[in-house]
Enzyme design. Structure first.
Site, PDB file in Angstrom:
ATOM      1  N   SER A   1       0.883  -1.202   0.083  1.00 12.60           N
ATOM      2  CA  SER A   1       0.060   0.017   0.108  1.00 12.60           C
ATOM      3  C   SER A   1       0.838   1.401   0.013  1.00 12.60           C
ATOM      4  CB  SER A   1      -0.908   0.109   1.179  1.00 12.60           C
ATOM      5  OG  SER A   1      -2.029   1.170   1.202  1.00 12.60           O
TER       6      SER A   1
ATOM      7  N   ASP B   1       4.229  24.160  -1.593  1.00 17.96           N
ATOM      8  CA  ASP B   1       5.620  24.022  -2.011  1.00 17.96           C
ATOM      9  C   ASP B   1       6.179  22.665  -1.513  1.00 17.96           C
ATOM     10  OD1 ASP B   1       5.525  24.536   0.781  1.00 17.96           O
ATOM     11  OD2 ASP B   1       7.444  25.651   0.592  1.00 17.96           O
TER      12      ASP B   1
ATOM     13  N   HIS C   1      -7.068  -5.582  -0.990  1.00 20.32           N
ATOM     14  CA  HIS C   1      -5.969  -4.712  -0.742  1.00 20.32           C
ATOM     15  C   HIS C   1      -4.854  -5.482  -0.042  1.00 20.32           C
ATOM     16  CE1 HIS C   1      -3.730  -1.044  -0.834  1.00 20.32           C
ATOM     17  NE2 HIS C   1      -3.772  -1.073   0.548  1.00 20.32           N
TER      18      HIS C   1
END
Length: 423
Positions: free
Chosen positions: A141, A352, A405
């Site tokens: 993951s 940023d 998953h």
């Protein structure tokens, strides 16, 4: 360094002092903890290679050997396994409401807890353990996201790279991620309620009850409708999907005056799923793992939800549970997150962020790499994952129709397959 034995394993604990900001090695320091595990009888094998496990998350500590997934027993047949508590988690200098309470700028501090810093921690650990010798990395993951950052920043440290359910978009914005995630979560709702038809009526009854009553969990926290909806995160793993059904079936009891009430076992079980007390960084940093390119995430999941009225519990249609989404209101309702609200909002509006991936280096990749992509993965979009795979030289993904998953934790054949693909 401490070594101990249990259940056929030999465990050695390592703690490493690392820079908070790797661009300022003389600045503040934090601790990073890793546990090295080897099968009993193999501990004397000096030639036994190491495999670094990069846990999902963000904000999740590494697995503990007493609760190991299927992958660990398989890996221990031929590796020393290094279980890294990623910075801020487990026994690595924790970052939570208690440790950050007196910090002058928690947001600036937590900006150093993304994949790029985790990779640089791992490189210091690798050199500490084995010098220049490269190792194998297995990323699950978010650990797969970190593995792609590893391939971008320090491929010389890798002998091979294995990824399970963790190929992120390399250039997409968080809005692209969550727009696709809501669609997959709608599909996951449909699959779940087809599997357990009675649960749709039960879930709707719970939501109606919560809308009409001030219900407190045993922890004292109020359970709101929207917090109850976040139980849908259980749809994504084979370990949790059935647990949700057995939780819902004990939701109601008869209370005072013969009126229906929500049971303590149900409320305690809900709290165990929805509270982020064990992993607050999951909430604070979740959207920032997609942040780069000069754009703020700006609470992407919260904004994009407006495009999907299916998740509006008041609209009158079938109730839908949400998935892996973080919302600003969680920082009002979860006591573990309340003190971190300002830091989370500051991070959500930061623009940023440094790049996490080097597309040129990935296109020229020479490290053997294999990835399992799960067709019905609720957490990582299949099409985005396959596009990413096409951008990494030598990455031929395996698409599984049979795993969710957490496939690598449930089935040792997943790791077997990836090892065979990179042999």
């Amino acid at each position: 360094m401490t070594t101990y034995r249990h259940n056929g394993l030999v465990c050695t604990d390592h703690t490493l002092d690392v820079p908070l900001d790797h661009t300022r090695p003389d600045g503040p320091r934090i601790d990073v903890f890793a546990r090295e595990v080897v099968a009993e009888g193999l501990e004397g094998r000096r030639d036994l290679p190491r495999l670094l496990w990069l846990q999902g998350g963000p904000g999740g500590r590494a697995e503990r050997p007493n609760a190991a997934g299927a992958w660990l027993r398989r890996a221990l047949k031929e590796y020393r396994v290094v279980l890294l508590d990623q910075r801020g988690t487990g026994r690595s200098t924790p970052a939570d409401r208690t440790t950050l309470a007196g910090h002058p700028d928690p947001a600036a501090y937590l900006a150093h807890f993304r994949a790029d810093s985790i990779v640089r921690d791992a490189e210091l650990l690798r050199r500490h353990l084995q010098g220049d010798r490269p190792w194998t990395v297995l990323g699950q993951s978010f650990g797969g996201f970190c593995t792609l950052t590893y391939l971008s920043l320090a491929p010389e440290g890798l002998d091979r790279a294995l990824i399970t359910g963790g190929l992120p978009t390399l250039t997409g914005h968080a809005d692209d991620v969550y727009r696709a995630a809501y669609r997959r979560t709608i599909d996951a709702n449909s699959r779940y309620f087809a599997r357990y038809p009675r649960d749709r009526e039960l879930a709707a009854r719970v939501a109606d009850h919560l809308a009409e009553h001030d219900v407190r969990m045993p922890s004292g926290e109020r359970l709101s409708v929207r917090r109850f909806q976040s139980l849908g995160i259980s749809f994504g793993t084979s370990a949790a999907i059935d647990s949700l059904h057995y939780l819902l079936e004990c939701a109601f009891v008869t209370g005072a005056g013969g009126r229906p009430a929500l049971s303590d076992p149900f409320l305690r079980g809900v709290d165990a799923v929805v509270s982020l007390a064990p992993r607050p960084l999951y909430g604070v940093l979740h959207e920032s793992i997609y942040a780069q390119g000069g754009r703020a995430t700006a609470w992407s999941a919260h904004r994009i939800r407006e495009e999907f009225p299916e998740f509006d519990a008041e609209k009158g249609g079938p109730l839908h549970l949400t998935g892996e989404m973080m919302y600003p209101w969680m920082f009002d309702e979860d006591p573990a997150l309340v003190p971190l609200k300002t830091a989370a909002d500051t991070l959500a509006h930061r623009t940023d962020w440094p790049a996490l991936y080097d597309l040129d280096r990935l296109a020229a990749n020479e490290v053997p790499v294999a990835a399992a992509v799960y067709r019905d993965d609720m957490f990582v979009d299949r099409e985005q994952a396959l596009h990413t795979a096409s951008l990494v030289r030598g990455l031929d993904p395996w698409v599984s129709d049979t795993h969710l998953h957490d496939g690598v934790k449930a089935d040792p054949a997943v790791l077997d397959r990836l090892l065979g693909m990179t042999a």
